[in-house]
Design a protein around this motif. Structure first.
Motif, short mmCIF file in Angstrom:
data_model
loop_
_atom_site.label_atom_id
_atom_site.label_comp_id
_atom_site.label_asym_id
_atom_site.label_seq_id
_atom_site.Cartn_x
_atom_site.Cartn_y
_atom_site.Cartn_z
N UNK A 41 5.37 -7.27 3.99
CA UNK A 41 3.99 -7.76 3.82
C UNK A 41 3.08 -7.18 4.90
N UNK A 42 3.60 -7.06 6.11
CA UNK A 42 2.82 -6.51 7.22
C UNK A 42 2.49 -5.04 6.97
N UNK A 43 3.46 -4.28 6.52
CA UNK A 43 3.26 -2.86 6.25
C UNK A 43 2.21 -2.67 5.15
N UNK A 44 2.25 -3.49 4.12
CA UNK A 44 1.36 -3.32 2.96
C UNK A 44 0.03 -4.05 3.10
N UNK A 47 -2.03 -5.07 0.10
CA UNK A 47 -2.08 -4.12 -1.03
C UNK A 47 -0.93 -4.40 -2.00
N UNK A 48 -1.08 -3.89 -3.21
CA UNK A 48 -0.04 -4.04 -4.23
C UNK A 48 1.28 -3.45 -3.73
N UNK A 49 2.37 -4.13 -4.06
CA UNK A 49 3.72 -3.70 -3.65
C UNK A 49 4.53 -3.41 -4.90
N UNK A 50 5.17 -2.26 -4.93
CA UNK A 50 6.11 -1.92 -6.00
C UNK A 50 7.50 -2.19 -5.44
#
Length: 110
Positions: A41-44, A47-50
């Motif tokens: 969650x921190x990395x993204x 943004x949308x996560x696949x």
């Protein structure tokens, strides 16, 4: 595989695949799953996560009854989590929320 680290309940591997390093965590600890979700969650950052998702089951028992999921495999970009669910005492709420999040799109191959 290189760069392995372990604390007996969680092991981290750096897996070289097609010229890329896949950071892979293998665990039966709910806290490690929570940490993995928090990191993704921190990395993204909203943004949308696949999310690549796969499950493995133990073989059916003698009477033909199906068993619960033994292993849950999750992968986002170059970060993978392999949960040994058959050994977990509970499934963390953070993981449930992650799998139910509308910004997370689950993909897999049947």
């Amino acid at each position: 595989m290189a760069g392995n680290s372990s604390n007996n309940l969680t092991t981290k591997y750096n897996v070289n695949f097609a010229g890329k390093i896949i950071e892979t965590t293998v665990t039966k600890m709910a806290s490690a799953a929570e940490n993995w979700v928090r990191e993704i969650r921190s990395i993204h950052n909203g943004r949308r996560i696949i999310l690549g998702l796969d499950c493995e089951w133990r073989c059916t028992d003698y009477w033909g009854f199906f068993n619960k999921v033994a292993t849950l495999q999750l992968c986002v970009d170059n970060n993978c989590l392999i949960l040994q669910m058959v050994f977990m005492d509970y499934l963390p709420q953070a993981l449930k929320d992650f799998l139910n999040d509308h910004t997370v799109t689950c993909v897999g191959v049947q």
